[in-house]
Write a protein that holds these residues in place. Structure first.
Motif, PDB file in Angstrom:
ATOM      1  N   ILE A   1      49.479  18.626  70.281  1.00  0.00           N
ATOM      2  CA  ILE A   1      50.510  19.634  70.499  1.00  0.00           C
ATOM      3  C   ILE A   1      50.339  20.604  69.344  1.00  0.00           C
ATOM      4  N   LEU A   2      50.026  21.851  69.676  1.00  0.00           N
ATOM      5  CA  LEU A   2      49.619  22.819  68.656  1.00  0.00           C
ATOM      6  C   LEU A   2      48.428  22.217  67.920  1.00  0.00           C
ATOM      7  N   ASP A   3      48.471  22.116  66.601  1.00  0.00           N
ATOM      8  CA  ASP A   3      47.380  21.491  65.853  1.00  0.00           C
ATOM      9  C   ASP A   3      47.746  20.074  65.410  1.00  0.00           C
ATOM     10  N   ILE A   4      48.785  19.520  66.009  1.00  0.00           N
ATOM     11  CA  ILE A   4      49.273  18.189  65.633  1.00  0.00           C
ATOM     12  C   ILE A   4      48.691  17.153  66.592  1.00  0.00           C
ATOM     13  N   PRO A   5      47.931  16.201  66.068  1.00  0.00           N
ATOM     14  CA  PRO A   5      47.380  15.177  66.958  1.00  0.00           C
ATOM     15  C   PRO A   5      48.458  14.191  67.400  1.00  0.00           C
ATOM     16  N   ILE A   6      48.367  13.778  68.657  1.00  0.00           N
ATOM     17  CA  ILE A   6      49.198  12.677  69.150  1.00  0.00           C
ATOM     18  C   ILE A   6      48.347  11.429  69.042  1.00  0.00           C
ATOM     19  N   THR A   7      48.844  10.446  68.326  1.00  0.00           N
ATOM     20  CA  THR A   7      48.118   9.201  68.166  1.00  0.00           C
ATOM     21  C   THR A   7      48.812   8.083  68.942  1.00  0.00           C
TER      22      THR A   7
ATOM     23  N   LYS B   1      57.108  21.086  68.535  1.00  0.00           N
ATOM     24  CA  LYS B   1      56.859  22.507  68.305  1.00  0.00           C
ATOM     25  C   LYS B   1      57.922  23.109  67.390  1.00  0.00           C
ATOM     26  N   LYS B   2      59.178  22.747  67.616  1.00  0.00           N
ATOM     27  CA  LYS B   2      60.263  23.315  66.814  1.00  0.00           C
ATOM     28  C   LYS B   2      60.224  22.767  65.393  1.00  0.00           C
ATOM     29  N   LEU B   3      59.941  21.472  65.235  1.00  0.00           N
ATOM     30  CA  LEU B   3      59.805  20.897  63.891  1.00  0.00           C
ATOM     31  C   LEU B   3      58.703  21.623  63.126  1.00  0.00           C
ATOM     32  N   SER B   4      57.574  21.835  63.789  1.00  0.00           N
ATOM     33  CA  SER B   4      56.456  22.529  63.166  1.00  0.00           C
ATOM     34  C   SER B   4      56.839  23.960  62.807  1.00  0.00           C
TER      35      SER B   4
ATOM     36  N   THR C   1      67.601  16.237  68.387  1.00  0.00           N
ATOM     37  CA  THR C   1      66.771  16.877  67.361  1.00  0.00           C
ATOM     38  C   THR C   1      66.720  18.389  67.562  1.00  0.00           C
ATOM     39  N   LEU C   2      66.576  18.837  68.804  1.00  0.00           N
ATOM     40  CA  LEU C   2      66.498  20.273  69.076  1.00  0.00           C
ATOM     41  C   LEU C   2      67.779  20.991  68.653  1.00  0.00           C
ATOM     42  N   VAL C   3      68.925  20.383  68.918  1.00  0.00           N
ATOM     43  CA  VAL C   3      70.198  20.991  68.526  1.00  0.00           C
ATOM     44  C   VAL C   3      70.346  20.979  67.008  1.00  0.00           C
ATOM     45  N   LEU C   4      69.996  19.878  66.375  1.00  0.00           N
ATOM     46  CA  LEU C   4      70.090  19.803  64.908  1.00  0.00           C
ATOM     47  C   LEU C   4      69.245  20.900  64.256  1.00  0.00           C
ATOM     48  N   LEU C   5      68.045  21.106  64.776  1.00  0.00           N
ATOM     49  CA  LEU C   5      67.175  22.157  64.225  1.00  0.00           C
ATOM     50  C   LEU C   5      67.763  23.540  64.484  1.00  0.00           C
ATOM     51  N   SER C   6      68.248  23.773  65.684  1.00  0.00           N
ATOM     52  CA  SER C   6      68.778  25.087  66.061  1.00  0.00           C
ATOM     53  C   SER C   6      70.028  25.465  65.282  1.00  0.00           C
ATOM     54  N   THR C   7      70.789  24.449  64.865  1.00  0.00           N
ATOM     55  CA  THR C   7      72.049  24.713  64.151  1.00  0.00           C
ATOM     56  C   THR C   7      71.914  24.491  62.649  1.00  0.00           C
ATOM     57  N   ASN C   8      70.673  24.379  62.185  1.00  0.00           N
ATOM     58  CA  ASN C   8      70.393  24.215  60.759  1.00  0.00           C
ATOM     59  C   ASN C   8      71.069  22.983  60.148  1.00  0.00           C
TER      60      ASN C   8
ATOM     61  N   MET D   1      64.030  21.667  51.170  1.00  0.00           N
ATOM     62  CA  MET D   1      62.756  20.966  51.254  1.00  0.00           C
ATOM     63  C   MET D   1      62.580  20.442  52.676  1.00  0.00           C
ATOM     64  N   ASN D   2      61.428  20.676  53.257  1.00  0.00           N
ATOM     65  CA  ASN D   2      61.190  20.229  54.617  1.00  0.00           C
ATOM     66  C   ASN D   2      60.882  18.746  54.647  1.00  0.00           C
ATOM     67  N   LYS D   3      61.232  18.142  55.754  1.00  0.00           N
ATOM     68  CA  LYS D   3      61.172  16.693  55.886  1.00  0.00           C
ATOM     69  C   LYS D   3      59.983  16.263  56.744  1.00  0.00           C
ATOM     70  N   LYS D   4      59.435  15.095  56.411  1.00  0.00           N
ATOM     71  CA  LYS D   4      58.360  14.510  57.207  1.00  0.00           C
ATOM     72  C   LYS D   4      59.000  13.666  58.301  1.00  0.00           C
ATOM     73  N   THR D   5      58.594  13.914  59.525  1.00  0.00           N
ATOM     74  CA  THR D   5      59.214  13.289  60.690  1.00  0.00           C
ATOM     75  C   THR D   5      58.169  12.615  61.567  1.00  0.00           C
ATOM     76  N   ILE D   6      58.514  11.431  62.052  1.00  0.00           N
ATOM     77  CA  ILE D   6      57.712  10.761  63.077  1.00  0.00           C
ATOM     78  C   ILE D   6      58.422  10.971  64.409  1.00  0.00           C
ATOM     79  N   VAL D   7      57.690  11.459  65.401  1.00  0.00           N
ATOM     80  CA  VAL D   7      58.213  11.608  66.750  1.00  0.00           C
ATOM     81  C   VAL D   7      57.585  10.510  67.595  1.00  0.00           C
ATOM     82  N   ILE D   8      58.416   9.602  68.080  1.00  0.00           N
ATOM     83  CA  ILE D   8      57.935   8.511  68.940  1.00  0.00           C
ATOM     84  C   ILE D   8      58.266   8.869  70.382  1.00  0.00           C
ATOM     85  N   GLY D   9      57.223   8.910  71.207  1.00  0.00           N
ATOM     86  CA  GLY D   9      57.358   9.320  72.595  1.00  0.00           C
ATOM     87  C   GLY D   9      56.768  10.700  72.823  1.00  0.00           C
TER      88      GLY D   9
END
Length: 120
Positions: free
Chosen positions: A42-48, A23-26, A111-118, A1-9
């Motif tokens: 970023i892509l279709d994701i609004p930055i608020t 981009k990688k999370l998406s 985060t990038l490494v965690l995603l890349s290494t599943n 199941m994919n997770k909902k993530t807040i990216v701060i910064g």
């Protein structure tokens, strides 16, 4: 199941790691809430720039330095994520105890490494 993530910064600058992470999370199908200093996309994701209440957040991943994190701490606590990822350069042991006291796991990782290494 994919997770909902807040990216701060979040940043529209494609050279910033927050941009790459969004981009990688998406790409991996995770729902992303992007918070930054400037509104944009970023892509279709609004930055608020607003700290709107979010529900069902699994992870907050930080791309801001410890001084700036203080302004987000109450928001993070109220959002009640399962974990907060402190990406390289954002480590902040001073707030780890506060997070743990609210049953939020502080994680020093990339985060990038965690995603890349599943491991995300």
């Amino acid at each position: 199941m994919n997770k909902k993530t807040i990216v701060i910064g979040a940043s529209e600058n494609p050279e910033r790691y927050s941009n790459m992470a969004i981009k990688k999370l998406s790409y991996y199908g995770h729902e992303v809430v992007a918070i930054g200093n400037r509104a944009g996309h970023i892509l279709d994701i609004p930055i608020t720039t607003e700290l709107n209440q979010q529900n069902d957040i699994d992870t907050v991943t930080l791309y801001v330095n410890p001084k700036i994190q203080a302004g987000y701490l109450n928001y993070i606590l109220n959002t009640k994520p399962k974990r907060v990822i402190f990406n390289p350069g954002t480590e902040n042991p001073e707030i780890y105890g506060t997070l743990k006291a609210h049953d939020i796991e502080p994680v020093e990782a990339c985060t990038l490494v965690l995603l890349s290494t599943n491991q995300y």
